[in-house]
Design a protein around this motif. Sequence first.
Motif, PDB file in Angstrom:
ATOM      1  N   PRO A 102      -6.557  24.180  36.254  1.00 53.93           N
ATOM      2  CA  PRO A 102      -6.144  25.177  35.256  1.00 53.93           C
ATOM      3  C   PRO A 102      -4.955  24.692  34.434  1.00 53.93           C
ATOM      4  O   PRO A 102      -3.998  24.143  34.977  1.00 53.93           O
ATOM      5  N   PRO A 103      -4.995  24.873  33.111  1.00 49.95           N
ATOM      6  CA  PRO A 103      -3.917  24.372  32.257  1.00 49.95           C
ATOM      7  C   PRO A 103      -2.577  25.075  32.458  1.00 49.95           C
ATOM      8  O   PRO A 103      -1.543  24.527  32.076  1.00 49.95           O
ATOM      9  N   ASP A 104      -2.602  26.276  33.063  1.00 50.67           N
ATOM     10  CA  ASP A 104      -1.335  26.981  33.279  1.00 50.67           C
ATOM     11  C   ASP A 104      -0.739  26.713  34.653  1.00 50.67           C
ATOM     12  O   ASP A 104       0.279  27.310  35.029  1.00 50.67           O
ATOM     13  N   ALA A 105      -1.333  25.812  35.429  1.00 50.59           N
ATOM     14  CA  ALA A 105      -0.763  25.471  36.735  1.00 50.59           C
ATOM     15  C   ALA A 105       0.584  24.787  36.539  1.00 50.59           C
ATOM     16  O   ALA A 105       0.794  24.063  35.557  1.00 50.59           O
ATOM     17  N   PRO A 106       1.529  25.002  37.436  1.00 46.59           N
ATOM     18  CA  PRO A 106       2.839  24.348  37.294  1.00 46.59           C
ATOM     19  C   PRO A 106       2.720  22.834  37.415  1.00 46.59           C
ATOM     20  O   PRO A 106       1.871  22.320  38.147  1.00 46.59           O
ATOM     21  N   ARG A 117     -12.596  26.441  15.708  1.00 43.24           N
ATOM     22  CA  ARG A 117     -12.171  27.118  16.930  1.00 43.24           C
ATOM     23  C   ARG A 117     -13.349  27.170  17.898  1.00 43.24           C
ATOM     24  O   ARG A 117     -14.463  27.556  17.519  1.00 43.24           O
ATOM     25  N   VAL A 118     -13.110  26.770  19.157  1.00 47.78           N
ATOM     26  CA  VAL A 118     -14.194  26.703  20.134  1.00 47.78           C
ATOM     27  C   VAL A 118     -13.822  27.460  21.412  1.00 47.78           C
ATOM     28  O   VAL A 118     -12.644  27.573  21.772  1.00 47.78           O
ATOM     29  N   LEU A 119     -14.861  27.967  22.074  1.00 49.28           N
ATOM     30  CA  LEU A 119     -14.719  28.591  23.386  1.00 49.28           C
ATOM     31  C   LEU A 119     -15.174  27.573  24.421  1.00 49.28           C
ATOM     32  O   LEU A 119     -16.315  27.105  24.388  1.00 49.28           O
ATOM     33  N   CYS A 120     -14.294  27.228  25.339  1.00 50.86           N
ATOM     34  CA  CYS A 120     -14.561  26.161  26.308  1.00 50.86           C
ATOM     35  C   CYS A 120     -15.215  26.718  27.575  1.00 50.86           C
ATOM     36  O   CYS A 120     -15.130  27.928  27.848  1.00 50.86           O
ATOM     37  N   PRO A 121     -15.860  25.860  28.374  1.00 51.60           N
ATOM     38  CA  PRO A 121     -16.544  26.327  29.585  1.00 51.60           C
ATOM     39  C   PRO A 121     -15.647  27.070  30.561  1.00 51.60           C
ATOM     40  O   PRO A 121     -16.135  27.933  31.303  1.00 51.60           O
ATOM     41  N   THR A 122     -14.351  26.774  30.586  1.00 51.03           N
ATOM     42  CA  THR A 122     -13.458  27.459  31.518  1.00 51.03           C
ATOM     43  C   THR A 122     -12.913  28.761  30.946  1.00 51.03           C
ATOM     44  O   THR A 122     -12.117  29.435  31.602  1.00 51.03           O
ATOM     45  N   GLY A 123     -13.327  29.119  29.730  1.00 49.91           N
ATOM     46  CA  GLY A 123     -12.928  30.398  29.153  1.00 49.91           C
ATOM     47  C   GLY A 123     -11.783  30.324  28.174  1.00 49.91           C
ATOM     48  O   GLY A 123     -11.478  31.328  27.512  1.00 49.91           O
ATOM     49  N   ILE A 124     -11.112  29.198  28.062  1.00 50.36           N
ATOM     50  CA  ILE A 124     -10.007  29.107  27.106  1.00 50.36           C
ATOM     51  C   ILE A 124     -10.559  28.834  25.712  1.00 50.36           C
ATOM     52  O   ILE A 124     -11.643  28.272  25.542  1.00 50.36           O
ATOM     53  N   GLU A 125      -9.801  29.258  24.697  1.00 52.71           N
ATOM     54  CA  GLU A 125     -10.149  28.952  23.317  1.00 52.71           C
ATOM     55  C   GLU A 125      -9.233  27.845  22.813  1.00 52.71           C
ATOM     56  O   GLU A 125      -8.070  27.748  23.217  1.00 52.71           O
ATOM     57  N   ALA A 126      -9.775  27.026  21.931  1.00 55.98           N
ATOM     58  CA  ALA A 126      -9.018  25.869  21.469  1.00 55.98           C
ATOM     59  C   ALA A 126      -9.476  25.477  20.075  1.00 55.98           C
ATOM     60  O   ALA A 126     -10.543  25.900  19.605  1.00 55.98           O
ATOM     61  N   TRP A 127      -8.661  24.663  19.419  1.00 56.93           N
ATOM     62  CA  TRP A 127      -9.052  24.016  18.178  1.00 56.93           C
ATOM     63  C   TRP A 127      -9.711  22.683  18.524  1.00 56.93           C
ATOM     64  O   TRP A 127      -9.169  21.902  19.294  1.00 56.93           O
ATOM     65  N   LEU A 128     -10.888  22.430  17.950  1.00 56.71           N
ATOM     66  CA  LEU A 128     -11.602  21.183  18.210  1.00 56.71           C
ATOM     67  C   LEU A 128     -11.299  20.177  17.097  1.00 56.71           C
ATOM     68  O   LEU A 128     -11.489  20.472  15.914  1.00 56.71           O
ATOM     69  N   VAL A 129     -10.844  18.985  17.489  1.00 56.85           N
ATOM     70  CA  VAL A 129     -10.485  17.935  16.539  1.00 56.85           C
ATOM     71  C   VAL A 129     -11.530  16.824  16.658  1.00 56.85           C
ATOM     72  O   VAL A 129     -11.738  16.282  17.755  1.00 56.85           O
TER      73      VAL A 129
END
Length: 408
Positions: free
Chosen positions: A78-82, A35-47
């Motif tokens: 932003p990943p939540d943009a429409p 699990r990683v914290l990305c520069p834009t503040g989101i958390e993600a699983w790193l593969v």
Amino acid sequence: MESKAIPLPLPREQVCPFGPPPEIEEIRQSSSLTRVLCPTGIEAWLVTRYADVHEVLGDSRRFSSRVGMAGHLLANQPPDAPVEEGDFNRMDGEDYLRFRRVMAPAISTVKRTELFRPLVRSTVDELLDGLAAEQGPVDLHQKFSNPLTSSIIAELLDVPHGDRELFRDLAKALFDSTIDVEALDAARLPLFGYLHTLVVERMRTPGEDVISVMAAKGKAAERPFTELELTKVAAGFLAAGFDTTAAAISYGILALLRHREQFSLLCDDPSLAPDAAEEILRLLAAGSGMLRVATVDTEVRGTRIAAGDFVVVSAQAANHDPARFTAPDRLDITRTRRQHLAFGHGPHQCPGQHVARMELVAVLAALPRRVPSLRLAEPFSEIEFKKDTAVFGPVRLPVTWDHVLPGS
């Protein structure tokens, strides 16, 4: 997500100039995803493992592209943009395939790419002829890589020379993490207006250029393409052609100059250029990964991933996986196992990869042969690498040489 997030490992070129940062190897050896914290503040699983990256990129039903490719790095995406009309890179399934069916005949078929080959070769030779008139040292990125890729993509879209500066501005803004959403929109607006005019013109009076071919295919599609959709596709080609391919060429040349014996092999045998291009792409590409989002509860390598979780897929880490490649951190242009993931994998594999490959091969076949004395004009330790961006490589490539041989 259950584990504590660590900062997303980002390229540190002065430590590992041609590969992922050192901590990637430790992460890859873990029994589960990290699990990683990305520069834009989101958390993600790193593969990071080749097999896992291949799995995630190849399954758009479980891992969607609707969040955009770089929302973990660039706050202006932003990943939540429409997902709006024409945002084909953020579509999946049949919606995305509809765009691929229009793009492929324009830029990806063997027939089309063979039409482009003489243009690419002649442009490379013209630029090398120009270097012969220069007194080194020069910035090879500014004098060669960038003019090459920008000229090629502009020619393919039939954009007049006087209008090309507009596209450089967008390409720079698009991959710059310091540019906010408003500034990015301001850079896009004049480009979209210009390209919209071109699209309308080519729909009325088509030629042989990429926009004309896409416009004809879009008009004949079961669901005809709108002017905005075609405009956004053209903008995507331009932005990629003006920046990402140029960065790959400059970065690849730097790697060869750093590994002089590999450069010398190309000087002696230009027929190695196709293998060299694939090896450079394997070694260098996609340093900070591509973003996906899980659409269902699923798992990868025993790690449970909930629907809605972000996933960062590190193609560069996969391309340096020792389970897939022998001595993966070594540049070896004679390497035979070349099934790298530099252009991605699956439905969203880069549609412009054939042109990018053609440009890189043409450079590697011509530049070492014509400029065998090419060398860095500054110590490697003083080379500055790009920061705050999704496109990596040297900011400048200061080089010098003794002479430029004539073209064939």
